[in-house]
Design an enzyme around this catalytic site. Structure first.
Site, PDB file in Angstrom:
ATOM      1  CG  ASP A  63      -0.682 -15.105  -8.219  1.00  0.00           C
ATOM      2  OD1 ASP A  63      -0.400 -13.918  -8.493  1.00  0.00           O
ATOM      3  OD2 ASP A  63       0.095 -16.048  -8.444  1.00  0.00           O
ATOM      4  CB  SER A 144       7.912   3.479  -5.045  1.00  0.00           C
ATOM      5  OG  SER A 144       9.222   3.645  -4.532  1.00  0.00           O
ATOM      6  CE1 TYR A 157       9.246  -1.715  -6.302  1.00  0.00           C
ATOM      7  CE2 TYR A 157      10.780   0.082  -5.854  1.00  0.00           C
ATOM      8  CZ  TYR A 157       9.569  -0.543  -5.627  1.00  0.00           C
ATOM      9  OH  TYR A 157       8.671  -0.003  -4.724  1.00  0.00           O
ATOM     10  CE  LYS A 161       6.095   0.121  -7.033  1.00  0.00           C
ATOM     11  NZ  LYS A 161       4.663  -0.104  -6.710  1.00  0.00           N
TER      12      LYS A 161
END
Length: 249
Positions: A63, A144, A157, A161
């Site tokens: 993890d 992204s 999000y 990024k």
């Protein structure tokens, strides 16, 4: 890619989608690839399917949001394979939420994985490269298009990024100041056909509405990674953006 044959790459989030595709292609190019994932059984299945490939895939449960597990994983790489030459920071998460409504726990998960885990893995990989005496290593962040604009319903999000975009440039400058030849690259794909949408909380109805939009495959991103790694050592591919043909975004 011939110069990377026999060398060691660590790929985070290697259990599915883009991470699995990257791990698979690197093994086919003769690399020793350590696939890190919480769902390690999926990496183990991929490992079995690549038995006859020129390289080898090693599955490790990790993890990457937990610092001790990250340190243990990179120690395993050092003790068993001699250290890290390439790091592919692929693990990431998104969720549909708003700044006005939260929930805060979703924000925390996004930043823990997309920003802090990426940074911890980068730190450990750089340390490993220095201890190994590697001065031509490569760190690739799977970013992204959201790292260069804001996507509605995915503002947190998108902000994570954007942080990856800034961290890529920040590390590039650090490496230049250290007179290091280790390279760092951000690869920013548009929409990719993976489990990402469902994991982000999109409903089947929402996914159905987007089924006809232009979309990339995981293998397209893996090809971009191979291109970046295959450039001559004096070439710095700092940012590579991929969009599906016909995309309006």
């Amino acid at each position: 890619m011939e110069r990377w044959s026999g060398r060691v790459a660590v790929v985070t989030g290697a259990s599915a989608g883009i991470g699995a595709a990257i791990a698979q292609e690197l093994v086919k190019k003769g690399l020793k690839v350590v696939g890190l994932a919480r769902r390690v059984e999926r990496v183990q299945e991929l490992e079995k399917s690549l038995k006859s490939a020129p390289g080898k895939l090693y599955s490790r449960k990790c993890d990457v949001t937990k610092e001790e597990e990250v340190k243990e994983a990179f120690k395993w790489v050092k003790d068993n394979l001699g250290g890290t030459d390439i790091l592919i920071n692929n693990a990431g998460v998104a969720s549909l939420n708003s700044l006005s409504g939260g929930p805060v726990e979703n924000w925390r998960k996004i930043y823990d994985l997309n920003v802090l885990a990426l940074s911890m893995c980068t730190k450990e990989a750089l340390q490993s490269m220095k201890e190994k005496g590697v001065d031509d290593g490569h760190i690739i962040h799977i970013n992204s298009v959201a790292g260069h604009k804001v996507i509605e319903q995915l503002s947190m999000y998108s902000s994570s990024k954007h942080a990856v975009t800034a961290l890529t440039e920040g590390l590039r400058r650090e490496l230049v100041n250290q007179k290091s030849k280790i390279r760092v690259t951000s690869v920013s794909p548009g929409a990719v056909r993976t489990e990402f949408g469902l994991a982000a909380g999109a409903t089947p109805e929402m996914l159905e509405a987007y089924k006809d939009i232009p979309i990339l495959e995981s293998e397209d991103v893996a090809d971009a990674v191979l291109y970046v790694l295959g450039t001559p050592p004096h070439v710095q591919i700092h940012e590579l953006m991929l969009k599906p043909l016909g995309s309006t975004n």
